[in-house]
Design a protein around this motif. Structure first.
Motif, PDB file in Angstrom:
ATOM      1  N   PHE A   4       0.828  -1.192   0.000  1.00  0.00           N
ATOM      2  CA  PHE A   4       0.000   0.000   0.000  1.00  0.00           C
ATOM      3  C   PHE A   4       0.864   1.245   0.000  1.00  0.00           C
ATOM      4  O   PHE A   4       0.554   2.236  -0.647  1.00  0.00           O
ATOM      5  CB  PHE A   4      -0.923  -0.030   1.238  1.00  0.00           C
ATOM      6  N   GLU A   5       1.965   1.169   0.694  1.00  0.00           N
ATOM      7  CA  GLU A   5       2.871   2.287   0.797  1.00  0.00           C
ATOM      8  C   GLU A   5       3.486   2.600  -0.565  1.00  0.00           C
ATOM      9  O   GLU A   5       3.558   3.749  -0.987  1.00  0.00           O
ATOM     10  CB  GLU A   5       3.997   1.932   1.784  1.00  0.00           C
ATOM     11  N   GLN A   6       3.923   1.553  -1.246  1.00  0.00           N
ATOM     12  CA  GLN A   6       4.499   1.744  -2.575  1.00  0.00           C
ATOM     13  C   GLN A   6       3.450   2.271  -3.550  1.00  0.00           C
ATOM     14  O   GLN A   6       3.730   3.132  -4.391  1.00  0.00           O
ATOM     15  CB  GLN A   6       5.065   0.431  -3.107  1.00  0.00           C
ATOM     16  N   LEU A   7       2.259   1.734  -3.423  1.00  0.00           N
ATOM     17  CA  LEU A   7       1.169   2.192  -4.271  1.00  0.00           C
ATOM     18  C   LEU A   7       0.875   3.665  -4.014  1.00  0.00           C
ATOM     19  O   LEU A   7       0.665   4.441  -4.944  1.00  0.00           O
ATOM     20  CB  LEU A   7      -0.085   1.346  -4.001  1.00  0.00           C
ATOM     21  N   SER A   8       0.858   4.086  -2.739  1.00  0.00           N
ATOM     22  CA  SER A   8       0.633   5.474  -2.385  1.00  0.00           C
ATOM     23  C   SER A   8       1.750   6.348  -2.925  1.00  0.00           C
ATOM     24  O   SER A   8       1.513   7.458  -3.431  1.00  0.00           O
ATOM     25  CB  SER A   8       0.602   5.671  -0.876  1.00  0.00           C
ATOM     26  N   ASP A  10       3.658   5.624  -5.495  1.00  0.00           N
ATOM     27  CA  ASP A  10       3.500   5.668  -6.949  1.00  0.00           C
ATOM     28  C   ASP A  10       2.413   6.670  -7.357  1.00  0.00           C
ATOM     29  O   ASP A  10       2.583   7.441  -8.308  1.00  0.00           O
ATOM     30  CB  ASP A  10       3.143   4.294  -7.507  1.00  0.00           C
ATOM     31  N   LEU A  11       1.309   6.657  -6.629  1.00  0.00           N
ATOM     32  CA  LEU A  11       0.225   7.580  -6.919  1.00  0.00           C
ATOM     33  C   LEU A  11       0.677   9.027  -6.684  1.00  0.00           C
ATOM     34  O   LEU A  11       0.391   9.919  -7.494  1.00  0.00           O
ATOM     35  CB  LEU A  11      -0.999   7.285  -6.052  1.00  0.00           C
ATOM     36  N   ALA A  12       1.376   9.244  -5.579  1.00  0.00           N
ATOM     37  CA  ALA A  12       1.848  10.593  -5.263  1.00  0.00           C
ATOM     38  C   ALA A  12       2.853  11.055  -6.327  1.00  0.00           C
ATOM     39  O   ALA A  12       2.834  12.210  -6.777  1.00  0.00           O
ATOM     40  CB  ALA A  12       2.484  10.628  -3.877  1.00  0.00           C
ATOM     41  N   THR A  13       3.726  10.142  -6.750  1.00  0.00           N
ATOM     42  CA  THR A  13       4.722  10.467  -7.772  1.00  0.00           C
ATOM     43  C   THR A  13       4.020  10.784  -9.094  1.00  0.00           C
ATOM     44  O   THR A  13       4.352  11.756  -9.787  1.00  0.00           O
ATOM     45  CB  THR A  13       5.692   9.296  -7.969  1.00  0.00           C
ATOM     46  N   GLU A  17       4.105  14.142 -11.083  1.00  0.00           N
ATOM     47  CA  GLU A  17       4.526  14.184 -12.483  1.00  0.00           C
ATOM     48  C   GLU A  17       3.435  14.794 -13.366  1.00  0.00           C
ATOM     49  O   GLU A  17       3.712  15.581 -14.269  1.00  0.00           O
ATOM     50  CB  GLU A  17       4.871  12.783 -12.988  1.00  0.00           C
ATOM     51  N   LEU A  18       2.162  14.445 -13.098  1.00  0.00           N
ATOM     52  CA  LEU A  18       1.034  14.986 -13.845  1.00  0.00           C
ATOM     53  C   LEU A  18       0.945  16.502 -13.654  1.00  0.00           C
ATOM     54  O   LEU A  18       0.771  17.243 -14.627  1.00  0.00           O
ATOM     55  CB  LEU A  18      -0.272  14.318 -13.405  1.00  0.00           C
ATOM     56  N   LYS A  19       1.083  16.954 -12.392  1.00  0.00           N
ATOM     57  CA  LYS A  19       1.044  18.384 -12.126  1.00  0.00           C
ATOM     58  C   LYS A  19       2.198  19.095 -12.837  1.00  0.00           C
ATOM     59  O   LYS A  19       2.034  20.175 -13.403  1.00  0.00           O
ATOM     60  CB  LYS A  19       1.111  18.652 -10.615  1.00  0.00           C
ATOM     61  N   GLN A  20       3.385  18.423 -12.792  1.00  0.00           N
ATOM     62  CA  GLN A  20       4.545  19.006 -13.457  1.00  0.00           C
ATOM     63  C   GLN A  20       4.307  19.112 -14.961  1.00  0.00           C
ATOM     64  O   GLN A  20       4.585  20.135 -15.569  1.00  0.00           O
ATOM     65  CB  GLN A  20       5.806  18.164 -13.191  1.00  0.00           C
TER      66      GLN A  20
END
Length: 137
Positions: A4-8, A10-13, A17-20
């Motif tokens: 879940f942590e990695q998934l979170s 990945d989602l945050a990254t 990246e999307l915002k960037q």
């Protein structure tokens, strides 16, 4: 499997990246818009400058044509005045010749009258002489 942590993460990254990417796209869009706007302004400025140059050149041509027209008109008037002067000189010459002819004619008539008078005077003297001779003789 991912935790879940990695998934979170990945989602945050991905969100970051999307915002960037969105920021970059927005910046590119603004840059393109500004570029297009500047190019449009440059074209408009160039077109107005070209138009001003063309109108200035056209105005110069019109002024030059007016100067040429005035010059041609002055030249035409000068030639006409010269022709008029020549015509007046010719007419004065004709009048002078006519006066000379009339004067010679008058002189001839006066000469003829004087000769006739002289002849008539001689004839009268002859007639008187003849009468005196006839009466004496």
């Amino acid at each position: 499997m991912k935790s879940f942590e990695q998934l979170s993460e990945d989602l945050a990254t991905r969100r970051a990246e999307l915002k960037q990417r969105q920021r970059e796209q927005g910046a590119r869009f603004k840059a393109k818009g500004a570029e297009r706007s500047a190019a449009g302004k440059a074209r408009a400025t160039a077109a107005s400058q070209q138009s001003a140059d063309d109108s200035s050149a056209a105005l110069d041509r019109i002024k030059q044509m007016a100067v040429q027209k005035r010059s041609a008109e002055r030249e035409r008037k000068a030639k006409q005045a010269e022709r008029d002067d020549i015509s007046r000189e010719i007419e004065a010459s004709r009048d002078q010749k006519q006066d000379d002819i009339e004067q010679r004619r008058d002189e001839r008539e006066d000469d003829i009258k004087a000769k006739d008078k002289k002849r008539m005077s001689k004839e009268r003297k002859r007639e008187e002489l003849q009468k005196t001779l006839d009466t004496v003789g």
